[in-house]
Scaffold this motif. Structure first.
Motif, PDB file in Angstrom:
ATOM      1  N   VAL A  78       0.835  -1.207   0.000  1.00 46.97           N
ATOM      2  CA  VAL A  78       0.000   0.000   0.000  1.00 46.97           C
ATOM      3  C   VAL A  78       0.870   1.258   0.000  1.00 46.97           C
ATOM      4  O   VAL A  78       0.554   2.255  -0.666  1.00 46.97           O
ATOM      5  CB  VAL A  78      -0.957  -0.020   1.208  1.00 46.97           C
ATOM      6  N   GLU A  79       1.963   1.207   0.707  1.00 46.04           N
ATOM      7  CA  GLU A  79       2.881   2.351   0.725  1.00 46.04           C
ATOM      8  C   GLU A  79       3.444   2.609  -0.672  1.00 46.04           C
ATOM      9  O   GLU A  79       3.576   3.769  -1.100  1.00 46.04           O
ATOM     10  CB  GLU A  79       4.018   2.076   1.714  1.00 46.04           C
ATOM     11  N   GLY A  80       3.761   1.528  -1.393  1.00 47.29           N
ATOM     12  CA  GLY A  80       4.265   1.670  -2.757  1.00 47.29           C
ATOM     13  C   GLY A  80       3.223   2.268  -3.688  1.00 47.29           C
ATOM     14  O   GLY A  80       3.542   3.083  -4.558  1.00 47.29           O
ATOM     15  N   ILE A  81       1.956   1.882  -3.501  1.00 48.99           N
ATOM     16  CA  ILE A  81       0.877   2.461  -4.307  1.00 48.99           C
ATOM     17  C   ILE A  81       0.702   3.939  -3.959  1.00 48.99           C
ATOM     18  O   ILE A  81       0.541   4.801  -4.835  1.00 48.99           O
ATOM     19  CB  ILE A  81      -0.447   1.705  -4.073  1.00 48.99           C
ATOM     20  N   GLY A  82       0.744   4.245  -2.680  1.00 48.94           N
ATOM     21  CA  GLY A  82       0.554   5.627  -2.238  1.00 48.94           C
ATOM     22  C   GLY A  82       1.647   6.565  -2.713  1.00 48.94           C
ATOM     23  O   GLY A  82       1.416   7.777  -2.860  1.00 48.94           O
ATOM     24  N   SER A  83       2.814   6.026  -2.979  1.00 47.55           N
ATOM     25  CA  SER A  83       3.918   6.870  -3.455  1.00 47.55           C
ATOM     26  C   SER A  83       3.711   7.339  -4.889  1.00 47.55           C
ATOM     27  O   SER A  83       4.418   8.217  -5.379  1.00 47.55           O
ATOM     28  CB  SER A  83       5.240   6.094  -3.358  1.00 47.55           C
ATOM     29  N   GLY A  84       2.735   6.717  -5.581  1.00 43.64           N
ATOM     30  CA  GLY A  84       2.458   7.088  -6.966  1.00 43.64           C
ATOM     31  C   GLY A  84       3.263   6.307  -7.977  1.00 43.64           C
ATOM     32  O   GLY A  84       3.123   6.527  -9.187  1.00 43.64           O
ATOM     33  N   GLU A  85       4.081   5.366  -7.529  1.00 48.92           N
ATOM     34  CA  GLU A  85       4.918   4.599  -8.456  1.00 48.92           C
ATOM     35  C   GLU A  85       4.125   3.516  -9.185  1.00 48.92           C
ATOM     36  O   GLU A  85       4.501   3.103 -10.280  1.00 48.92           O
ATOM     37  CB  GLU A  85       6.069   3.942  -7.687  1.00 48.92           C
ATOM     38  N   HIS A  86       3.048   3.025  -8.557  1.00 46.33           N
ATOM     39  CA  HIS A  86       2.334   1.880  -9.105  1.00 46.33           C
ATOM     40  C   HIS A  86       0.818   2.073  -8.942  1.00 46.33           C
ATOM     41  O   HIS A  86       0.354   2.945  -8.203  1.00 46.33           O
ATOM     42  CB  HIS A  86       2.731   0.586  -8.373  1.00 46.33           C
ATOM     43  N   ILE A  87       0.062   1.184  -9.627  1.00 42.23           N
ATOM     44  CA  ILE A  87      -1.349   0.977  -9.336  1.00 42.23           C
ATOM     45  C   ILE A  87      -1.515  -0.513  -9.044  1.00 42.23           C
ATOM     46  O   ILE A  87      -0.671  -1.332  -9.437  1.00 42.23           O
ATOM     47  CB  ILE A  87      -2.274   1.399 -10.494  1.00 42.23           C
ATOM     48  N   GLY A  88      -2.584  -0.882  -8.347  1.00 43.05           N
ATOM     49  CA  GLY A  88      -2.736  -2.283  -7.975  1.00 43.05           C
ATOM     50  C   GLY A  88      -4.193  -2.713  -7.903  1.00 43.05           C
ATOM     51  O   GLY A  88      -5.116  -1.886  -8.000  1.00 43.05           O
ATOM     52  N   PHE A  89      -4.389  -4.009  -7.742  1.00 40.48           N
ATOM     53  CA  PHE A  89      -5.719  -4.586  -7.545  1.00 40.48           C
ATOM     54  C   PHE A  89      -5.862  -5.024  -6.082  1.00 40.48           C
ATOM     55  O   PHE A  89      -4.926  -5.582  -5.494  1.00 40.48           O
ATOM     56  CB  PHE A  89      -5.932  -5.821  -8.426  1.00 40.48           C
ATOM     57  N   VAL A  90      -7.049  -4.799  -5.514  1.00 38.34           N
ATOM     58  CA  VAL A  90      -7.380  -5.323  -4.191  1.00 38.34           C
ATOM     59  C   VAL A  90      -8.844  -5.776  -4.225  1.00 38.34           C
ATOM     60  O   VAL A  90      -9.609  -5.372  -5.095  1.00 38.34           O
ATOM     61  CB  VAL A  90      -7.186  -4.272  -3.072  1.00 38.34           C
ATOM     62  N   GLY A  91      -9.234  -6.603  -3.279  1.00 40.72           N
ATOM     63  CA  GLY A  91     -10.609  -7.044  -3.194  1.00 40.72           C
ATOM     64  C   GLY A  91     -11.505  -5.990  -2.569  1.00 40.72           C
ATOM     65  O   GLY A  91     -11.074  -5.205  -1.721  1.00 40.72           O
ATOM     66  N   GLU A  92     -12.760  -5.984  -2.989  1.00 39.82           N
ATOM     67  CA  GLU A  92     -13.721  -4.998  -2.494  1.00 39.82           C
ATOM     68  C   GLU A  92     -13.854  -5.039  -0.972  1.00 39.82           C
ATOM     69  O   GLU A  92     -13.916  -4.004  -0.313  1.00 39.82           O
ATOM     70  CB  GLU A  92     -15.085  -5.264  -3.132  1.00 39.82           C
ATOM     71  N   ARG A  93     -13.917  -6.245  -0.414  1.00 40.76           N
ATOM     72  CA  ARG A  93     -14.114  -6.392   1.032  1.00 40.76           C
ATOM     73  C   ARG A  93     -12.825  -6.732   1.772  1.00 40.76           C
ATOM     74  O   ARG A  93     -12.855  -7.040   2.965  1.00 40.76           O
ATOM     75  CB  ARG A  93     -15.167  -7.465   1.298  1.00 40.76           C
ATOM     76  N   MET A  94     -11.730  -6.679   1.073  1.00 37.50           N
ATOM     77  CA  MET A  94     -10.437  -6.985   1.681  1.00 37.50           C
ATOM     78  C   MET A  94     -10.051  -5.901   2.689  1.00 37.50           C
ATOM     79  O   MET A  94     -10.309  -4.709   2.473  1.00 37.50           O
ATOM     80  CB  MET A  94      -9.373  -7.071   0.580  1.00 37.50           C
ATOM     81  N   ARG A  95      -9.470  -6.309   3.784  1.00 38.44           N
ATOM     82  CA  ARG A  95      -9.045  -5.366   4.819  1.00 38.44           C
ATOM     83  C   ARG A  95      -7.656  -4.814   4.460  1.00 38.44           C
ATOM     84  O   ARG A  95      -6.638  -5.240   4.988  1.00 38.44           O
ATOM     85  CB  ARG A  95      -9.045  -6.050   6.177  1.00 38.44           C
ATOM     86  N   VAL A  96      -7.675  -3.858   3.553  1.00 38.18           N
ATOM     87  CA  VAL A  96      -6.434  -3.249   3.079  1.00 38.18           C
ATOM     88  C   VAL A  96      -5.934  -2.266   4.137  1.00 38.18           C
ATOM     89  O   VAL A  96      -6.709  -1.457   4.664  1.00 38.18           O
ATOM     90  CB  VAL A  96      -6.677  -2.503   1.742  1.00 38.18           C
ATOM     91  N   PRO A  97      -4.668  -2.304   4.475  1.00 37.32           N
ATOM     92  CA  PRO A  97      -4.138  -1.338   5.447  1.00 37.32           C
ATOM     93  C   PRO A  97      -4.395   0.098   4.983  1.00 37.32           C
ATOM     94  O   PRO A  97      -4.194   0.425   3.808  1.00 37.32           O
ATOM     95  CB  PRO A  97      -2.630  -1.653   5.477  1.00 37.32           C
ATOM     96  N   TRP A  98      -4.830   0.935   5.908  1.00 40.38           N
ATOM     97  CA  TRP A  98      -5.146   2.322   5.549  1.00 40.38           C
ATOM     98  C   TRP A  98      -3.861   3.096   5.274  1.00 40.38           C
ATOM     99  O   TRP A  98      -2.839   2.922   5.938  1.00 40.38           O
ATOM    100  CB  TRP A  98      -5.911   2.995   6.681  1.00 40.38           C
ATOM    101  N   HIS A  99      -3.950   3.938   4.236  1.00 37.98           N
ATOM    102  CA  HIS A  99      -2.823   4.829   3.924  1.00 37.98           C
ATOM    103  C   HIS A  99      -3.410   6.143   3.437  1.00 37.98           C
ATOM    104  O   HIS A  99      -4.323   6.161   2.602  1.00 37.98           O
ATOM    105  CB  HIS A  99      -1.930   4.205   2.840  1.00 37.98           C
ATOM    106  N   PRO A 100      -2.920   7.275   3.918  1.00 34.61           N
ATOM    107  CA  PRO A 100      -3.531   8.567   3.559  1.00 34.61           C
ATOM    108  C   PRO A 100      -3.369   8.941   2.088  1.00 34.61           C
ATOM    109  O   PRO A 100      -4.085   9.820   1.603  1.00 34.61           O
ATOM    110  CB  PRO A 100      -2.784   9.569   4.462  1.00 34.61           C
ATOM    111  N   ARG A 101      -2.472   8.261   1.386  1.00 37.03           N
ATOM    112  CA  ARG A 101      -2.203   8.645   0.004  1.00 37.03           C
ATOM    113  C   ARG A 101      -2.772   7.654  -1.008  1.00 37.03           C
ATOM    114  O   ARG A 101      -2.377   7.676  -2.181  1.00 37.03           O
ATOM    115  CB  ARG A 101      -0.677   8.753  -0.215  1.00 37.03           C
ATOM    116  N   THR A 102      -3.693   6.798  -0.592  1.00 37.52           N
ATOM    117  CA  THR A 102      -4.268   5.836  -1.541  1.00 37.52           C
ATOM    118  C   THR A 102      -5.778   6.017  -1.666  1.00 37.52           C
ATOM    119  O   THR A 102      -6.448   6.492  -0.747  1.00 37.52           O
ATOM    120  CB  THR A 102      -3.981   4.386  -1.115  1.00 37.52           C
ATOM    121  N   VAL A 103      -6.301   5.602  -2.830  1.00 41.41           N
ATOM    122  CA  VAL A 103      -7.730   5.640  -3.120  1.00 41.41           C
ATOM    123  C   VAL A 103      -8.129   4.286  -3.717  1.00 41.41           C
ATOM    124  O   VAL A 103      -7.425   3.760  -4.588  1.00 41.41           O
ATOM    125  CB  VAL A 103      -8.083   6.769  -4.119  1.00 41.41           C
TER     126      VAL A 103
END
Length: 324
Positions: free
Chosen positions: A235-260
């Motif tokens: 998630v930190e790597g996604i939040g840095s703007g370097e990548h985009i990724g897939f996650v599950g709708e109901r998956m408990r993804v760790p919160w990060h202020p820089r991700t959507v």
């Protein structure tokens, strides 16, 4: 059965009848104690004597008395029955949890297990994580787990069975500065030509196969470069703007202020999981768990959702009774 050195099979039921006769002396009383007929007691004693090739008892009006061979055999017979009773007591008193294997406790498969736990009184469940179907199928065959929630690909061992269990819609995870970050939904066509970062896609795994099928269908390249340091770093790597990724709708993804996290539509790709179990497993909670899964499998809508071809038939069949 107990086997002696000469290869004779000793039926534990006949040995138990013999011990009971030495204690009660009368076949009628033994029949009442064992819950069988007096004739059945006689047949068991006769079989035991035939198996051993000796006479163990002498019957008279005063009951049954031991012969010399019977006295020699009695201590061993009592030991056999005692060991058998201890083994049965150990199993009957052992209340083992239903062990369910999942790939990750952050996935929606855990929600399914938790929902079952809340509907069954006194259900004791142990959730075990593994590296997916490859290890789960071995664990199921050897009895170290009772069920597994995983995507099924290819043929399974003869005694393994599976039923559709979960459909997890995929979301796109992007950094807040990404051009798609302000969208309420992203169409699959908009991802054509994109590169999606998935360092956890282990070659040969059932989830890597799923995403390879997805990429081939919609012209999406998968970047599996790693190492995979876990969800927080992902998630930190996604939040840095370097990548985009897939996650599950109901998956408990760790919160990060820089991700959507954005839903994907037209069609909505969904990750399919099945409940896999061994047909000879007799855990008392397994059958209710299977029924719960069958009765709560989410419907598959081929007009709105996408599944790889190998998964469609099973989930379409599971959805059929709900349609119309």
């Amino acid at each position: 059965m107990v086997v002696d050195e000469a290869g004779t099979d000793l039926d534990l039921g006949t040995v138990r009848a013999f011990v009971a006769v030495t204690e009660d002396r009368y076949f009628g009383e033994v029949a009442a104690r064992l819950g069988i007929s007096q004739q059945a007691v006689s047949k068991r004693i006769a079989k035991l004597e035939a198996d051993l090739g000796v006479r163990l008892l002498v019957r008279s009006r005063n009951g049954a008395d031991l012969t010399e061979d019977g006295r020699a055999f009695l201590a061993h017979a009592r030991a056999l029955v005692g060991i058998a009773d201890q083994a049965l007591d150990a199993l009957r008193s052992r209340r083992r949890a239903l062990r369910v294997d999942v790939l990750d406790t952050r996935l929606s498969s855990v929600d399914l297990i938790r929902a079952f736990h809340q509907t069954v009184k006194d259900a004791d469940i142990e959730v075990i994580t593994s590296n997916g179907l490859r290890s789960a199928r071995r664990a199921l065959v050897h009895g170290s787990v009772d069920a597994a929630v995983a995507r099924v690909t290819g043929p399974l061992e003869d005694d393994l069975r599976h039923v559709p269990a979960c459909l997890e819609p995929l979301h796109l995870l992007v950094g807040r500065d990404h051009p798609l970050a302000d969208r309420r939904a992203v169409e699959m066509a908009q991802l054509s030509g994109s590169t999606v970062w998935m360092p956890g896609n282990v070659p040969g795994s059932e989830w890597a196969e799923f995403y390879c099928s997805l990429g081939a269908e919609f012209d999406i390249r998968l970047d599996t470069s790693g190492p995979d340091f876990g969800w927080e770093y992902y998630v930190e790597g996604i939040g840095s703007g370097e990548h985009i990724g897939f996650v599950g709708e109901r998956m408990r993804v760790p919160w990060h202020p820089r991700t959507v996290q954005i839903p994907i539509v037209d069609p909505a790709p969904a990750y399919p999981s099945s409940l896999v179990y061994h047909r000879q497993n007799r855990h008392p909670a397994l059958a209710p768990f299977i029924s719960f899964v069958v009765n709560n499998v989410p419907p598959f809508d081929p007009r709105r959702q996408w599944l790889p071809e190998p998964d469609r038939a099973a989930f379409a069949a599971a959805s059929a009774p709900r349609q119309g």
